[in-house]
Design a protein around this motif. Structure first.
Motif, mmCIF file in Angstrom:
data_model
loop_
_atom_site.group_PDB
_atom_site.id
_atom_site.type_symbol
_atom_site.label_atom_id
_atom_site.label_comp_id
_atom_site.label_asym_id
_atom_site.label_seq_id
_atom_site.Cartn_x
_atom_site.Cartn_y
_atom_site.Cartn_z
ATOM 1 N N SER A 193 0.808 -1.218 0.000
ATOM 2 C CA SER A 193 0.000 0.000 0.000
ATOM 3 C C SER A 193 0.843 1.271 0.000
ATOM 4 C CB SER A 193 -0.962 0.011 1.179
ATOM 5 O OG SER A 193 -0.249 0.052 2.387
ATOM 6 N N VAL A 194 2.067 1.186 0.455
ATOM 7 C CA VAL A 194 2.986 2.325 0.434
ATOM 8 C C VAL A 194 4.307 1.840 -0.137
ATOM 9 C CG1 VAL A 194 4.292 3.959 1.835
ATOM 10 C CG2 VAL A 194 1.922 3.479 2.409
ATOM 11 N N ILE A 195 4.793 2.565 -1.123
ATOM 12 C CA ILE A 195 6.068 2.222 -1.737
ATOM 13 C C ILE A 195 7.033 3.360 -1.481
ATOM 14 C CG2 ILE A 195 7.266 1.742 -3.903
ATOM 15 C CD1 ILE A 195 4.564 0.582 -4.904
ATOM 16 N N ILE A 196 8.183 3.014 -0.944
ATOM 17 C CA ILE A 196 9.228 3.994 -0.672
ATOM 18 C C ILE A 196 10.151 4.053 -1.885
ATOM 19 C CG2 ILE A 196 11.166 4.616 0.819
ATOM 20 C CD1 ILE A 196 8.454 4.727 2.239
ATOM 21 N N GLY A 197 10.366 5.263 -2.390
ATOM 22 C CA GLY A 197 11.245 5.442 -3.543
ATOM 23 C C GLY A 197 12.699 5.196 -3.191
ATOM 24 N N ASP A 198 13.509 5.020 -4.220
ATOM 25 C CA ASP A 198 14.930 4.744 -4.029
ATOM 26 C C ASP A 198 15.775 6.004 -3.845
ATOM 27 O OD1 ASP A 198 14.604 1.979 -4.197
ATOM 28 O OD2 ASP A 198 14.780 1.993 -6.377
ATOM 29 N N GLU A 199 15.248 7.152 -4.225
ATOM 30 C CA GLU A 199 16.009 8.394 -4.129
ATOM 31 C C GLU A 199 16.039 8.894 -2.688
ATOM 32 O OE1 GLU A 199 14.631 11.359 -6.909
ATOM 33 O OE2 GLU A 199 14.081 9.774 -8.316
ATOM 34 N N LEU A 200 17.240 9.158 -2.187
ATOM 35 C CA LEU A 200 17.411 9.694 -0.842
ATOM 36 C C LEU A 200 18.150 11.018 -0.919
ATOM 37 C CD1 LEU A 200 18.607 6.520 1.112
ATOM 38 C CD2 LEU A 200 16.286 7.400 0.894
ATOM 39 N N GLU A 216 22.812 6.871 4.607
ATOM 40 C CA GLU A 216 22.202 6.071 3.540
ATOM 41 C C GLU A 216 22.284 4.578 3.850
ATOM 42 O OE1 GLU A 216 22.311 5.398 -1.295
ATOM 43 O OE2 GLU A 216 23.615 6.917 -0.400
ATOM 44 N N ALA A 217 23.438 4.123 4.301
ATOM 45 C CA ALA A 217 23.599 2.702 4.634
ATOM 46 C C ALA A 217 22.682 2.295 5.786
ATOM 47 C CB ALA A 217 25.058 2.398 4.982
ATOM 48 N N LEU A 218 22.567 3.145 6.798
ATOM 49 C CA LEU A 218 21.689 2.837 7.927
ATOM 50 C C LEU A 218 20.222 2.874 7.507
ATOM 51 C CD1 LEU A 218 23.518 4.748 10.800
ATOM 52 C CD2 LEU A 218 23.559 2.289 10.298
ATOM 53 N N PHE A 219 19.856 3.811 6.625
ATOM 54 C CA PHE A 219 18.491 3.859 6.110
ATOM 55 C C PHE A 219 18.159 2.546 5.400
ATOM 56 C CE2 PHE A 219 15.238 4.637 2.990
ATOM 57 C CZ PHE A 219 14.367 5.521 3.591
ATOM 58 N N GLU A 220 19.065 2.078 4.563
ATOM 59 C CA GLU A 220 18.824 0.830 3.825
ATOM 60 C C GLU A 220 18.701 -0.356 4.781
ATOM 61 O OE1 GLU A 220 17.874 0.582 0.780
ATOM 62 O OE2 GLU A 220 18.236 2.691 0.356
ATOM 63 N N ARG A 221 19.485 -0.352 5.837
ATOM 64 C CA ARG A 221 19.416 -1.428 6.821
ATOM 65 C C ARG A 221 18.047 -1.459 7.511
ATOM 66 N NH1 ARG A 221 23.500 -1.334 11.631
ATOM 67 N NH2 ARG A 221 24.936 -1.028 9.899
ATOM 68 N N ALA A 222 17.467 -0.270 7.722
ATOM 69 C CA ALA A 222 16.187 -0.168 8.431
ATOM 70 C C ALA A 222 15.007 0.070 7.481
ATOM 71 C CB ALA A 222 16.266 0.964 9.455
ATOM 72 N N ARG A 223 15.213 -0.115 6.182
ATOM 73 C CA ARG A 223 14.199 0.235 5.174
ATOM 74 C C ARG A 223 12.829 -0.384 5.465
ATOM 75 N NH1 ARG A 223 13.278 2.120 -0.058
ATOM 76 N NH2 ARG A 223 15.407 2.826 -0.330
ATOM 77 N N PHE A 224 12.759 -1.657 5.812
ATOM 78 C CA PHE A 224 11.459 -2.293 6.040
ATOM 79 C C PHE A 224 10.745 -1.698 7.254
ATOM 80 C CE2 PHE A 224 13.631 -5.681 3.584
ATOM 81 C CZ PHE A 224 12.799 -5.644 2.482
#
Length: 82
Positions: free
Chosen positions: A4-11, A52-60
């Motif tokens: 229902s919510v999609i997070i984009g790849d651009e940070l 950015e690396a920490l965001f990706e680690r916690a993305r879900f």
């Protein structure tokens, strides 16, 4: 991945936030995640260099938080602060 919510790849990394966007029901919502909140999610000190690396680690986890906030209409003018 969340349906229902999609997070984009651009940070966009600033000195204290990670900016990203979420798509929900065809609406693009600009989101900001504070370094403090990212620290709470990862347990690590956040800097512009490692954000950015920490965001990706916690993305879900971030997707879940954003989805709940969007469903509860916690955003104004297509802006969401987490």
């Amino acid at each position: 991945m969340n349906q229902s919510v999609i997070i984009g790849d651009e940070l966009t990394i600033s000195h204290e936030t990670v900016g990203f966007y979420a798509l929900s029901q065809g609406m693009k919502i600009n989101c900001s995640l504070s370094f403090n909140k990212l620290n709470q999610l990862t347990g690590e000190a956040v800097t512009p260099e490692n954000a950015e690396a920490l965001f990706e680690r916690a993305r879900f986890d971030i997707e879940d938080i954003a989805e709940k906030a969007i469903k509860n209409q916690c955003h104004e003018d297509n802006e969401l602060l987490l």
